[in-house]
Design an enzyme around this catalytic site. Sequence first.
Site, PDB file in Angstrom:
ATOM      1  N   ASP A 199      -5.097 -13.044  10.203  1.00 26.29           N
ATOM      2  CA  ASP A 199      -4.291 -12.775   9.486  1.00 26.29           C
ATOM      3  C   ASP A 199      -3.057 -13.772  10.260  1.00 26.29           C
ATOM      4  OD1 ASP A 199      -5.389 -11.342   7.424  1.00 26.29           O
ATOM      5  OD2 ASP A 199      -4.630  -9.654   8.465  1.00 26.29           O
TER       6      ASP A 199
ATOM      7  N   HIS B 199       1.175  -0.979  -0.180  1.00 30.22           N
ATOM      8  CA  HIS B 199      -0.067   0.156  -0.264  1.00 30.22           C
ATOM      9  C   HIS B 199       0.544   1.043  -0.417  1.00 30.22           C
ATOM     10  CE1 HIS B 199      -2.774  -2.893   2.809  1.00 30.22           C
ATOM     11  NE2 HIS B 199      -3.395  -2.160   2.252  1.00 30.22           N
TER      12      HIS B 199
ATOM     13  N   ASP C 292       2.275   2.186   3.717  1.00 24.72           N
ATOM     14  CA  ASP C 292       3.292   1.183   4.312  1.00 24.72           C
ATOM     15  C   ASP C 292       4.482   1.464   3.878  1.00 24.72           C
ATOM     16  OD1 ASP C 292       1.148  -0.178   4.070  1.00 24.72           O
ATOM     17  OD2 ASP C 292       1.315  -1.817   2.571  1.00 24.72           O
TER      18      ASP C 292
HETATM   19  C1  XUL Z   1      -7.636  -6.430   5.312  1.00 24.89           C
HETATM   20  C2  XUL Z   1      -6.412  -6.598   4.153  1.00 24.89           C
HETATM   21  C3  XUL Z   1      -6.300  -5.980   3.831  1.00 24.89           C
HETATM   22  C4  XUL Z   1      -5.567  -6.076   1.891  1.00 24.89           C
HETATM   23  C5  XUL Z   1      -5.615  -4.898   0.868  1.00 24.89           C
HETATM   24  O1  XUL Z   1      -8.046  -7.328   5.778  1.00 24.89           O
HETATM   25  O2  XUL Z   1      -6.709  -8.129   3.679  1.00 24.89           O
HETATM   26  O3  XUL Z   1      -4.939  -5.846   3.651  1.00 24.89           O
HETATM   27  O4  XUL Z   1      -5.578  -6.878   1.536  1.00 24.89           O
HETATM   28  O5  XUL Z   1      -5.485  -4.048   1.103  1.00 24.89           O
END
Ligand code: XUL
Length: 438
Positions: free
Chosen positions: A310, A102, A105
Amino acid sequence: MSGYFDSIAPVKFAPETAHEAGALAYHHYNPDEIVLGKRMEDHLRFAVAYWHSFAWEGGDPFGGRTFDRPWFPADTMALAKQRADEAFDLFRILGVPYYCFHDHDVRPEGATLRESRARLEEIADYFQAKMEAGGPKLLWGTANLFTNRRYMSGAASNPDPDVFAYSASIVRGVMEVTHRLGGENYVLWGGREGYETLLNTDLGQELDHMGRFLNLVVEHKHKIGFKGTILLEPKPKEPTKHQYDYDVATCYGFLKRYGLENEVKLNIEQGHAILAGHSFEHELAMARTLGLLGSIDMNRNDYQSGWDTDQFPNNVPEIALAYYEVLKDGGFTTGGTNFDAKIRRQSLDAEDLVAAHVGAMDVCARGLKAAAKMLEEGRLEAARAARYKGWQSADAQAMLGKSATLASIADAAEAAGLDPQPVSGRQEILENLVNRYV
Ligand code: XUL
Ligand code: CO
């Protein structure tokens, strides 16, 4: 200057390496191994996610930073460049072919839109030099339209038109940088595109604004000659209570409604599928069926916590069924496997960050190989085809043709005295079959 990863040697495929804790070798991921006629690396197309590995500080809702990285807080361009040096060092150690980022980042936000954009361009120059010097390629770029408080009520769906316009500037900037760096996709994840309460929300208007915004993005893609794929990333909730890009099926309805189903595909994430009450393979099968399977964000959620945790993937049977869908779709074209995954906040060391990726790449390699074998041997597909074989008869096909009517079908059923007899769905037998591959 000594580097953060200096003590770690490049990771190689060395299956003979002992499986002791800390052994940094690929035991299953062998980039050059041919699977279904293609190199493993070209199937999996691994990418490291910049945000989780280099921007996230280890915070959770109850506590702040746990990690102690030399580039934190990365609030100056000098620290942003140091972070880039370390990121590209990790990419080299892992030997991954791709990365993703992004804007947020990779550069500190400027005081104005113009300054933010100039900083992004400066970092893109820095990346470009590293990419030309043998670094990985860019799988996708994306704009962070969710962290800053200006986006608290959405970006394209914000009730304030100035936020819509502000977001247009940010997205244009990141798309153009993605294009310049040869990015193969551009992702839009609408983390704040949704609502907290319907009491203050005009749902129809917000959807129209999002549909318009995405059309503008697609028009701009064509205008600048970006050949990559535009990808939406479904997620049902978190951070907002309800997100409009809820799941694959919802995204399909949205794309159809705004005339974009042939322009936009999906980036599907395992953790998001779970939050939506689906399995990863459900979301991938749905996307494949609808012609929308673009790319995957590989991770896993903790099954007990109910959050988008995640985590790095570690469940081979799940991954095998996911890649089975990817392979059935003909494999990735512009897409790939992005590790949208973060180490746990107690995993403090450089070695933890490397080991997380190494293990995940091995898990994916095992899943891919199992999926390829399952597809090659064709037993699952044969069983599935057998279940539908009745539909091969001319009479059955005629029911689907234009000349059939409900009454003609009903009359024929009554004349034939139909009395269908149930047959077994054979689920356990098929589960046993899959178990032989994973
Ligand atoms: C959030 C997510 C993000 C997207 C990119 O849950 O998955 O990191 O992948 O903005
Ligand atoms: Co994601």
